[in-house]
Design an enzyme around this catalytic site. Structure first.
Site: not given
Ligand code: GDP
Ligand code: IMO
Ligand code: MG
Length: 450
Positions: A13, A16, A38, A40-41, A223, A298, A300-301, A415
């Site tokens: 996270d 990337k 798994n 989340g980008h 990852q 992103t 699993t919250g 940002g």
């Protein structure tokens, strides 16, 4: 033009997706080489948010070749939904190709992932429950089902049967789940196979072709280094190798095809799931960073654990990945925090101290970071496009970090937006420069060597 790997330098996270999207403008090919959904980008472009789990972060450029390499584990349902979601938003997916040799996540992998975590109880890894670990286990056990198997019903059914049989005992609690029925599963996967057929390809060959024509190929990691199954904080890791070396295996190229390796790190540290985290801030300050950085997973919250930037872990990532450049993201999230901490070494049991990342888990689990304090800044920095636009304290922060890493900081994120980035001038020809802050005018790299 080179092969360039974008690799997570922390526990995932790091941003990337944003970096890959930025670089993709100049690339012919973007290829994911490991992991699965798994990941989340997130990409924020013109105020619109895109979250990708399997699709490479170059897809927003029409027709750009975006490959899912052989090293990725593919949940065919998830990729089908991602493709449909992009179509719905009017995004062209004709450049997407999926390796015929990539392994498939099956319903029993998801259930085994869940069952494994339940069995571990308090010791659980905190996986994303996406079936990643069991799928890679089957790959190693040679019981995996590959994307190409979707195209032949007979082979598919035989392979599913062979893969499920040895798992009967473990799957007993789920025996009545309709999704475990052999016929229904074969049928469902065949249907998904029909939809995915136009995307299935020999992706390694596409990469070779681009490299042979001297075009830029981006190898997009998922990852991060410290989640690597060999070199990360085992067993609190994922089941693949996110490090840059795996780009060769997972995309099908040799080490000489990689010219640049950029490691992405936040200006602080986060981690989702269990496991050691020496610079963790288990305090109100950690909460503040979580809020400022929007640190919620992103995929699993889940709230991400937050802590200070960890130079011990980063130096380890630099060596393991042979980083040629460092990208520091989310510097803006540190605005208003004063003083700022940076972890410079670990303190272990019996007054031991560690400059290098300890290999032994008993030490790592007890290690606490020794933190150096630096002055913070109050001004918003999202509008900065050159280092000179930053407050002195922010420049000093980057200078301190860069000096101790010994690898040039090539980009600084201020940002989430695509243009909310500072190009330091260390790798000007690879990064497109919209409007101001042209590469030639940019200040010198923050620090080279020390
Ligand atoms: P990835 O898995 O490494 O691609 O990272 P994620 O997308 O899971 O998480 C990074 C989050 O930070 C996303 O929400 C991005 O939009 C956001 N982000 C990336 N770079 C920056 C930055 O420089 N500043 C801020 N504020 N957000 C950023
Ligand atoms: P991106 O690509 C952050 C973590 C999980 C868990 C451990 C094992 O977005 O950076 P798994 O489901 O892989 O078996 O879970 O790894 N994890 C991630 N953490 N970012 C990710 O991906 C991750 N993918 C897996 O939280 O601790
Ligand atoms: Mg992520």
């Amino acid at each position: 033009m080179p092969g360039l790997v974008v690799v997570g330098a922390q526990w995932g996270d790091e941003g990337k997706g944003k970096v890959t999207d930025l670089l993709a403008e100049r690339a012919d090919v973007v290829v994911r080489y490991q992991g699965g959904n798994n990941a989340g980008h997130t990409i924020v472009r013109d105020g619109e948010v895109y979250k990708f789990h399997l699709i490479p972060s170059g897809i927003l450029y029409p027709g750009k070749l975006c490959l899912i390499g052989n090293g990725v584990v593919v949940d065919p349902k998830v990729i089908t939904e991602e493709i449909a979601g992009l179509h719905h938003r009017g995004i062209d997916t004709s450049g997407l190709k999926i390796s015929a040799n990539a392994h498939l996540i099956m319903p029993y992998h998801r259930l085994l992932d869940l069952a494994g975590e339940i069995r571990l109880g308090e010791q659980q890894i905190g996986t994303t429950r996406r079936g990643i670990g069991p799928c890679y286990s089957d790959k190693a056990a040679r019981l995996g089902i590959r994307v190409q198997d979707l195209l032949d019903e007979k082979i598919l059914k035989q392979k599913i049967y062979a893969a499920m049989e040895p798992k009967r005992q473990m799957l007993r609690p789920y025996a009545k789940e309709p999704e475990l029925d052999l016929h229904a599963m074969t049928e469902e996967y065949r249907t998904l196979g029909h939809r995915l057929e136009p995307f299935i390809a020999d992706t390694a060959r596409i990469v070779w072709d681009a490299l042979d024509r001297r075009r830029l190929v981006i190898f997009e990691g998922a990852q991060g280094t410290l989640l690597d199954i060999d070199h990360g904080t085992y067993p609190f890791v994922t089941s693949s190798n996110p490090i840059a070396g795996a780009a060769c295996v997972g995309a099908g190229v040799g080490p000489k095809d990689i010219d640049e390796v950029w490691g992405v790190t936040k200006a602080y540290t986060t981690r989702v799931g269990s496991g050691p985290f020496p610079s963790e801030l288990d305090s109100e300050l950690g909460e503040r960073i979580r809020e400022a950085g929007g640190e919620f997973g992103t995929t699993t919250g889940r709230p991400r654990r937050c802590g200070w930037l960890d130079l011990v872990a980063l130096r380890y990532a630099i060596r393991l990945n042979s980083l040629t450049g460092v990208v520091v993201t989310k510097l803006d999230a540190l605005t208003g925090i004063d003083p700022l901490g940076v972890a410079v070494r670990y303190l272990g049991p019996e007054r031991s101290s560690f400059e290098e990342f300890p290999y032994h888990q008993s030490i790592l689990h007890k290690a606490r970071a020794e933190v150096v304090e630096l002055p913070g800044w109050q001004e918003p920095i999202t509008g900065a496009r050159t280092l000179d636009d930053l407050p002195q304290q922010a420049r000093d922060y980057l200078g301190f970090v860069g000096e101790r890493l010994g690898v040039p900081i090539v980009l600084v994120g201020v940002g989430p937006g695509r243009d909310e980035v500072i190009r330091t001038g260390a790798a000007p020809d690879l990064v497109p420069v919209p409007g101001e802050g042209r590469a030639g005018e940019a200040p010198a790299p923050v620090v080279r060597g020390s």
